[in-house]
Motif scaffolding. Structure first.
Motif, PDB file in Angstrom:
ATOM      1  N   MET A   9     -32.752  70.934 -89.887  1.00 35.07           N
ATOM      2  CA  MET A   9     -31.760  69.870 -89.943  1.00 35.07           C
ATOM      3  C   MET A   9     -30.419  70.432 -89.502  1.00 35.07           C
ATOM      4  N   PRO A  10     -29.685  69.705 -88.705  1.00 36.27           N
ATOM      5  CA  PRO A  10     -28.428  70.230 -88.164  1.00 36.27           C
ATOM      6  C   PRO A  10     -27.248  70.205 -89.146  1.00 36.27           C
ATOM      7  N   ILE A  11     -27.437  69.715 -90.377  1.00 32.12           N
ATOM      8  CA  ILE A  11     -26.364  69.730 -91.369  1.00 32.12           C
ATOM      9  C   ILE A  11     -26.521  70.987 -92.219  1.00 32.12           C
ATOM     10  N   THR A  12     -25.454  71.784 -92.274  1.00 33.45           N
ATOM     11  CA  THR A  12     -25.440  73.007 -93.060  1.00 33.45           C
ATOM     12  C   THR A  12     -24.568  72.788 -94.288  1.00 33.45           C
ATOM     13  N   VAL A  13     -25.041  73.234 -95.434  1.00 30.45           N
ATOM     14  CA  VAL A  13     -24.312  73.088 -96.698  1.00 30.45           C
ATOM     15  C   VAL A  13     -23.679  74.433 -97.046  1.00 30.45           C
ATOM     16  N   ASP A  14     -22.375  74.430 -97.251  1.00 30.89           N
ATOM     17  CA  ASP A  14     -21.630  75.659 -97.525  1.00 30.89           C
ATOM     18  C   ASP A  14     -21.126  75.737 -98.970  1.00 30.89           C
ATOM     19  N   ILE A  15     -21.934  75.265 -99.914  1.00 32.27           N
ATOM     20  CA  ILE A  15     -21.519  75.329-101.315  1.00 32.27           C
ATOM     21  C   ILE A  15     -21.340  76.783-101.754  1.00 32.27           C
ATOM     22  N   ASP A  16     -22.189  77.685-101.269  1.00 31.44           N
ATOM     23  CA  ASP A  16     -22.067  79.107-101.626  1.00 31.44           C
ATOM     24  C   ASP A  16     -20.693  79.666-101.289  1.00 31.44           C
ATOM     25  N   VAL A  17     -20.174  79.261-100.139  1.00 29.62           N
ATOM     26  CA  VAL A  17     -18.859  79.749 -99.708  1.00 29.62           C
ATOM     27  C   VAL A  17     -17.782  79.314-100.701  1.00 29.62           C
ATOM     28  N   MET A  18     -17.823  78.030-101.084  1.00 28.04           N
ATOM     29  CA  MET A  18     -16.815  77.524-102.014  1.00 28.04           C
ATOM     30  C   MET A  18     -17.000  78.121-103.409  1.00 28.04           C
ATOM     31  N   LEU A  19     -18.241  78.328-103.829  1.00 32.70           N
ATOM     32  CA  LEU A  19     -18.479  78.972-105.129  1.00 32.70           C
ATOM     33  C   LEU A  19     -17.871  80.373-105.149  1.00 32.70           C
ATOM     34  N   ALA A  20     -18.048  81.116-104.079  1.00 32.24           N
ATOM     35  CA  ALA A  20     -17.484  82.466-104.006  1.00 32.24           C
ATOM     36  C   ALA A  20     -15.958  82.421-104.018  1.00 32.24           C
ATOM     37  N   LYS A  21     -15.381  81.487-103.259  1.00 34.99           N
ATOM     38  CA  LYS A  21     -13.916  81.370-103.215  1.00 34.99           C
ATOM     39  C   LYS A  21     -13.345  81.008-104.576  1.00 34.99           C
ATOM     40  N   ARG A  22     -14.082  80.192-105.334  1.00 31.21           N
ATOM     41  CA  ARG A  22     -13.602  79.730-106.646  1.00 31.21           C
ATOM     42  C   ARG A  22     -14.080  80.626-107.789  1.00 31.21           C
ATOM     43  N   LYS A  23     -14.883  81.664-107.431  1.00 26.92           N
ATOM     44  CA  LYS A  23     -15.438  82.583-108.440  1.00 26.92           C
ATOM     45  C   LYS A  23     -16.143  81.800-109.543  1.00 26.92           C
ATOM     46  N   MET A  24     -17.048  80.921-109.129  1.00 27.22           N
ATOM     47  CA  MET A  24     -17.754  80.035-110.041  1.00 27.22           C
ATOM     48  C   MET A  24     -19.254  80.215-109.853  1.00 27.22           C
ATOM     49  N   SER A  25     -20.007  80.113-110.927  1.00 29.81           N
ATOM     50  CA  SER A  25     -21.463  80.229-110.847  1.00 29.81           C
ATOM     51  C   SER A  25     -22.086  78.869-110.549  1.00 29.81           C
ATOM     52  N   VAL A  26     -23.327  78.903-110.099  1.00 32.41           N
ATOM     53  CA  VAL A  26     -24.072  77.667-109.840  1.00 32.41           C
ATOM     54  C   VAL A  26     -24.218  76.879-111.135  1.00 32.41           C
ATOM     55  N   GLY A  27     -24.516  77.566-112.223  1.00 34.40           N
ATOM     56  CA  GLY A  27     -24.674  76.897-113.515  1.00 34.40           C
ATOM     57  C   GLY A  27     -23.401  76.203-113.972  1.00 34.40           C
ATOM     58  N   GLU A  28     -22.269  76.878-113.808  1.00 37.06           N
ATOM     59  CA  GLU A  28     -20.988  76.278-114.198  1.00 37.06           C
ATOM     60  C   GLU A  28     -20.682  75.049-113.345  1.00 37.06           C
ATOM     61  N   LEU A  29     -20.917  75.169-112.029  1.00 42.19           N
ATOM     62  CA  LEU A  29     -20.667  74.022-111.148  1.00 42.19           C
ATOM     63  C   LEU A  29     -21.568  72.851-111.520  1.00 42.19           C
ATOM     64  N   ALA A  30     -22.844  73.123-111.748  1.00 41.21           N
ATOM     65  CA  ALA A  30     -23.776  72.061-112.125  1.00 41.21           C
ATOM     66  C   ALA A  30     -23.313  71.364-113.399  1.00 41.21           C
ATOM     67  N   ASP A  31     -22.909  72.141-114.406  1.00 40.00           N
ATOM     68  CA  ASP A  31     -22.420  71.555-115.655  1.00 40.00           C
ATOM     69  C   ASP A  31     -21.195  70.684-115.430  1.00 40.00           C
ATOM     70  N   ARG A  32     -20.253  71.183-114.658  1.00 41.24           N
ATOM     71  CA  ARG A  32     -18.999  70.449-114.450  1.00 41.24           C
ATOM     72  C   ARG A  32     -19.191  69.208-113.587  1.00 41.24           C
ATOM     73  N   VAL A  33     -20.172  69.246-112.670  1.00 45.36           N
ATOM     74  CA  VAL A  33     -20.436  68.093-111.799  1.00 45.36           C
ATOM     75  C   VAL A  33     -21.330  67.076-112.508  1.00 45.36           C
ATOM     76  N   GLY A  34     -22.180  67.558-113.420  1.00 41.61           N
ATOM     77  CA  GLY A  34     -23.069  66.660-114.140  1.00 41.61           C
ATOM     78  C   GLY A  34     -24.425  66.484-113.475  1.00 41.61           C
ATOM     79  N   ILE A  35     -24.892  67.533-112.788  1.00 43.61           N
ATOM     80  CA  ILE A  35     -26.235  67.517-112.214  1.00 43.61           C
ATOM     81  C   ILE A  35     -26.979  68.749-112.714  1.00 43.61           C
TER      82      ILE A  35
END
Length: 73
Positions: free
Chosen positions: A1-27
């Motif tokens: 698929m030609p759409i690339t998701v760069d969530i990893d980049v933003m997580l690194a910039k914000r020094k945030m874990s996947v678990g923390e982001l999931a909790d804060r987003v509600g997924i």
């Protein structure tokens, strides 16, 4: 698929874990992993908006389009 998701980049910039982001987003972390790894077929605008709010970014910081090459597309 030609759409690339760069969530990893933003997580690194914000020094945030996947678990923390999931909790804060509600997924669930599993659903976030599907999106993060580019396996999602769709994303709700409400989820995208929540991601942008938590990460303090624009949708274009999370999603980008890349042309598929002729051999791989």
């Amino acid at each position: 698929m030609p759409i690339t998701v760069d969530i990893d980049v933003m997580l690194a910039k914000r020094k945030m874990s996947v678990g923390e982001l999931a909790d804060r987003v509600g997924i669930t972390p599993a659903n976030l992993a599907v999106l993060k790894n580019g396996r999602a077929k769709a994303v709700r605008f409400t989820t995208l908006a929540a991601l942008c709010e938590v990460l303090k970014c624009q949708p274009g910081d999370l999603l980008r389009w890349e042309a598929e090459d002729a051999a791989g597309g």
